[in-house]
Design a protein around this motif. Structure first.
Motif, PDB file in Angstrom:
ATOM      1  N   ILE A  89      50.763 -54.948  39.772  1.00  0.00           N
ATOM      2  CA  ILE A  89      49.428 -54.683  40.317  1.00  0.00           C
ATOM      3  C   ILE A  89      48.836 -53.428  39.689  1.00  0.00           C
ATOM      4  CG2 ILE A  89      48.103 -54.175  42.402  1.00  0.00           C
ATOM      5  CD1 ILE A  89      50.307 -55.627  43.993  1.00  0.00           C
ATOM      6  N   TYR A  90      47.638 -53.568  39.135  1.00  0.00           N
ATOM      7  CA  TYR A  90      46.908 -52.395  38.663  1.00  0.00           C
ATOM      8  C   TYR A  90      45.988 -51.952  39.789  1.00  0.00           C
ATOM      9  CZ  TYR A  90      43.893 -49.186  36.194  1.00  0.00           C
ATOM     10  OH  TYR A  90      43.202 -48.046  35.833  1.00  0.00           O
ATOM     11  N   ASN A  91      46.193 -50.713  40.251  1.00  0.00           N
ATOM     12  CA  ASN A  91      45.469 -50.147  41.382  1.00  0.00           C
ATOM     13  C   ASN A  91      44.728 -48.910  40.898  1.00  0.00           C
ATOM     14  OD1 ASN A  91      45.341 -48.110  43.723  1.00  0.00           O
ATOM     15  ND2 ASN A  91      45.939 -49.972  44.819  1.00  0.00           N
ATOM     16  N   ASP A  92      43.473 -48.766  41.276  1.00  0.00           N
ATOM     17  CA  ASP A  92      42.690 -47.643  40.766  1.00  0.00           C
ATOM     18  C   ASP A  92      41.610 -47.275  41.775  1.00  0.00           C
ATOM     19  OD1 ASP A  92      41.335 -45.764  39.261  1.00  0.00           O
ATOM     20  OD2 ASP A  92      41.375 -46.934  37.425  1.00  0.00           O
ATOM     21  N   VAL A  93      41.768 -46.130  42.431  1.00  0.00           N
ATOM     22  CA  VAL A  93      40.832 -45.702  43.469  1.00  0.00           C
ATOM     23  C   VAL A  93      39.451 -45.418  42.888  1.00  0.00           C
ATOM     24  CG1 VAL A  93      40.349 -43.956  45.222  1.00  0.00           C
ATOM     25  CG2 VAL A  93      42.691 -44.775  44.903  1.00  0.00           C
ATOM     26  N   ARG A  94      39.394 -44.608  41.833  1.00  0.00           N
ATOM     27  CA  ARG A  94      38.095 -44.175  41.302  1.00  0.00           C
ATOM     28  C   ARG A  94      37.568 -45.074  40.184  1.00  0.00           C
ATOM     29  NH1 ARG A  94      38.028 -37.785  40.436  1.00  0.00           N
ATOM     30  NH2 ARG A  94      35.788 -38.263  40.309  1.00  0.00           N
ATOM     31  N   LYS A  95      38.400 -45.970  39.701  1.00  0.00           N
ATOM     32  CA  LYS A  95      38.008 -46.991  38.718  1.00  0.00           C
ATOM     33  C   LYS A  95      37.551 -46.409  37.379  1.00  0.00           C
ATOM     34  CE  LYS A  95      35.082 -49.494  41.184  1.00  0.00           C
ATOM     35  NZ  LYS A  95      34.311 -50.687  41.579  1.00  0.00           N
ATOM     36  N   PHE A  96      38.185 -45.297  36.955  1.00  0.00           N
ATOM     37  CA  PHE A  96      37.878 -44.727  35.644  1.00  0.00           C
ATOM     38  C   PHE A  96      38.821 -45.260  34.567  1.00  0.00           C
ATOM     39  CE2 PHE A  96      36.026 -40.664  37.747  1.00  0.00           C
ATOM     40  CZ  PHE A  96      34.824 -41.329  37.953  1.00  0.00           C
ATOM     41  N   GLY A  97      39.862 -45.974  34.976  1.00  0.00           N
ATOM     42  CA  GLY A  97      40.772 -46.574  34.011  1.00  0.00           C
ATOM     43  C   GLY A  97      40.195 -47.863  33.456  1.00  0.00           C
ATOM     44  N   PHE A  98      40.922 -48.477  32.522  1.00  0.00           N
ATOM     45  CA  PHE A  98      40.437 -49.755  31.997  1.00  0.00           C
ATOM     46  C   PHE A  98      41.571 -50.603  31.454  1.00  0.00           C
ATOM     47  CE2 PHE A  98      39.949 -46.945  28.227  1.00  0.00           C
ATOM     48  CZ  PHE A  98      40.626 -47.689  27.262  1.00  0.00           C
ATOM     49  N   ILE A  99      41.292 -51.898  31.344  1.00  0.00           N
ATOM     50  CA  ILE A  99      42.209 -52.871  30.749  1.00  0.00           C
ATOM     51  C   ILE A  99      41.411 -53.675  29.734  1.00  0.00           C
ATOM     52  CG2 ILE A  99      43.659 -54.909  31.159  1.00  0.00           C
ATOM     53  CD1 ILE A  99      44.127 -53.851  33.992  1.00  0.00           C
ATOM     54  N   LYS A 100      41.829 -53.625  28.478  1.00  0.00           N
ATOM     55  CA  LYS A 100      41.143 -54.368  27.422  1.00  0.00           C
ATOM     56  C   LYS A 100      42.134 -55.250  26.683  1.00  0.00           C
ATOM     57  CE  LYS A 100      37.186 -51.419  26.172  1.00  0.00           C
ATOM     58  NZ  LYS A 100      36.503 -50.766  25.025  1.00  0.00           N
ATOM     59  N   LEU A 101      41.658 -56.411  26.256  1.00  0.00           N
ATOM     60  CA  LEU A 101      42.498 -57.359  25.535  1.00  0.00           C
ATOM     61  C   LEU A 101      41.973 -57.547  24.122  1.00  0.00           C
ATOM     62  CD1 LEU A 101      44.998 -59.052  26.382  1.00  0.00           C
ATOM     63  CD2 LEU A 101      43.446 -60.990  26.654  1.00  0.00           C
ATOM     64  N   TYR A 102      42.896 -57.508  23.144  1.00  0.00           N
ATOM     65  CA  TYR A 102      42.538 -57.686  21.740  1.00  0.00           C
ATOM     66  C   TYR A 102      43.440 -58.742  21.115  1.00  0.00           C
ATOM     67  CZ  TYR A 102      40.344 -53.069  22.326  1.00  0.00           C
ATOM     68  OH  TYR A 102      39.588 -52.005  22.757  1.00  0.00           O
ATOM     69  N   GLU A 103      42.882 -59.507  20.180  1.00  0.00           N
ATOM     70  CA  GLU A 103      43.723 -60.419  19.417  1.00  0.00           C
ATOM     71  C   GLU A 103      44.633 -59.582  18.539  1.00  0.00           C
ATOM     72  OE1 GLU A 103      41.513 -63.337  17.292  1.00  0.00           O
ATOM     73  OE2 GLU A 103      40.408 -64.022  19.063  1.00  0.00           O
ATOM     74  N   LEU A 104      45.899 -59.966  18.461  1.00  0.00           N
ATOM     75  CA  LEU A 104      46.903 -59.146  17.789  1.00  0.00           C
ATOM     76  C   LEU A 104      46.582 -58.922  16.316  1.00  0.00           C
ATOM     77  CD1 LEU A 104      49.420 -57.712  18.761  1.00  0.00           C
ATOM     78  CD2 LEU A 104      50.778 -59.637  17.966  1.00  0.00           C
ATOM     79  N   ASN A 105      45.920 -59.885  15.678  1.00  0.00           N
ATOM     80  CA  ASN A 105      45.601 -59.732  14.253  1.00  0.00           C
ATOM     81  C   ASN A 105      44.350 -58.895  14.016  1.00  0.00           C
ATOM     82  OD1 ASN A 105      43.692 -61.507  15.157  1.00  0.00           O
ATOM     83  ND2 ASN A 105      44.198 -63.169  13.739  1.00  0.00           N
ATOM     84  N   ARG A 106      43.774 -58.362  15.090  1.00  0.00           N
ATOM     85  CA  ARG A 106      42.569 -57.536  14.943  1.00  0.00           C
ATOM     86  C   ARG A 106      42.756 -56.142  15.536  1.00  0.00           C
ATOM     87  NH1 ARG A 106      37.442 -61.609  16.279  1.00  0.00           N
ATOM     88  NH2 ARG A 106      37.910 -63.148  14.657  1.00  0.00           N
ATOM     89  N   THR A 107      43.991 -55.718  15.654  1.00  0.00           N
ATOM     90  CA  THR A 107      44.252 -54.437  16.309  1.00  0.00           C
ATOM     91  C   THR A 107      43.809 -53.231  15.490  1.00  0.00           C
ATOM     92  OG1 THR A 107      46.515 -54.495  15.438  1.00  0.00           O
ATOM     93  CG2 THR A 107      46.163 -55.344  17.670  1.00  0.00           C
ATOM     94  N   THR A 108      43.550 -53.410  14.212  1.00  0.00           N
ATOM     95  CA  THR A 108      43.103 -52.278  13.388  1.00  0.00           C
ATOM     96  C   THR A 108      41.690 -51.848  13.750  1.00  0.00           C
ATOM     97  OG1 THR A 108      42.379 -53.836  11.680  1.00  0.00           O
ATOM     98  CG2 THR A 108      44.584 -52.883  11.445  1.00  0.00           C
TER      99      THR A 108
END
Length: 289
Positions: free
Chosen positions: A120-139
């Protein structure tokens, strides 16, 4: 905000608990974090394995199968809870009382794993983030591309430091907190490093002596390694993977010690608190020049 040691402890904790787990589904309870959580994240991750968990600076990096890289930043109050197959809840981030009703209010994203477990990702103030990238585009990940070397790396050395600060007029505290110069340091540890190095936070970097640069590098490594060993620190009481509270804050020499006697035995001065770039800054006018 958790700094390098705290995020490192979270990484180690998560590796013990969820490495090689299969993500069955993802429930997004609140899309509105620092950046909007992608709606398709559940479809993209369902059925895939968490192959590795790494840390770069203050970022957590999850490699998902051979398809995606998930980048997580904890912001000010982000944390992970892990629930095992027996529905027992574990802390891997800040120390909070485990209160299901209170915690549920701030649960933002839930990863359902195989063997009836949850992350579980829990965040009171919501300043964090979760981003998804395709592995071949990580540069193309801008968050990672401009980071400087980490303080525990060999690249963080006298030659690099001396070359970087040449003719710069910024103060030493600001430049140590600049992630392009050195990545992972934040306000708490910079205050501690500068105190042990005998350098006043407001000093202009181009005026630093060679011996002072060497001390800053030396104490950066000593302090960070010590904090990681003790489980991390935070004003909110960091908790490591076994639920023990991070205790490094008990060893603070300068941070948060306004008007208290200087930690150096032969000094009778009191700690001064000021502000540099709107960040709380502590120093001793006798011990730091």
């Amino acid at each position: 905000m958790p700094e390098l040691p705290e995020v490192e402890v979270v990484k180690r904790s998560l590796k013990k608990k969820i490495l090689n787990s299969i993500i069955k589904k993802v429930q997004i309870k609140d899309h509105k974090l620092r950046y909007k959580v992608e709606k398709e994240i559940g479809n993209k991750l369902a059925g895939k394995k968490i192959k590795s968990i790494k840390r770069r600076s203050k970022f957590l990096i999850f490699e998902i199968d051979e398809s995606y890289l998930m980048l997580v930043h904890l912001g000010m109050t982000g944390k992970f809870f892990f629930i095992d197959q027996n529905k027992e809840k574990f802390k891997t981030s800040f120390y909070y009382l485990l209160n299901y009703q209170k915690d549920q209010k701030h649960n933002r994203v839930i990863f359902f794993l195989n063997k009836n477990r949850k992350l579980i990702y829990n965040d009171v103030r919501k300043f964090g983030f979760i981003k998804l990238y395709e592995l071949n585009r990580t540069t193309s990940i801008s968050h990672l591309n401009n980071l400087g070397p980490e303080p525990l790396e060999k690249k963080w050395n006298f030659k690099y430091f001396k070359t970087y600060i040449a003719n710069r007029k910024r103060n030493i505290k600001n430049i140590l907190m600049d992630q392009k110069f050195v990545s992972g340091l934040g306000n708490i540890y910079v205050n501690e490093i500068l105190f042990l190095s005998g350098v006043r936070p407001s000093r202009v970097v181009k005026k630093l002596k060679n011996i002072e640069i060497e001390r800053i590098i030396k104490y950066s490594k000593i302090i960070l390694k010590g904090s990681i060993k003790l489980g991390g620190s935070t004003i909110k009481d960091f908790s490591s993977e076994n639920g023990k509270k991070g205790v490094y804050q008990q060893y603070f020499k300068i941070y948060g010690r306004k008007d208290k006697k200087c930690s150096n035995i032969d000094c009778n001065n009191s700690v001064i608190k000021t502000s540099i770039s709107n960040r709380a800054t502590f120093f001793c006018k006798r011990c730091q020049k």
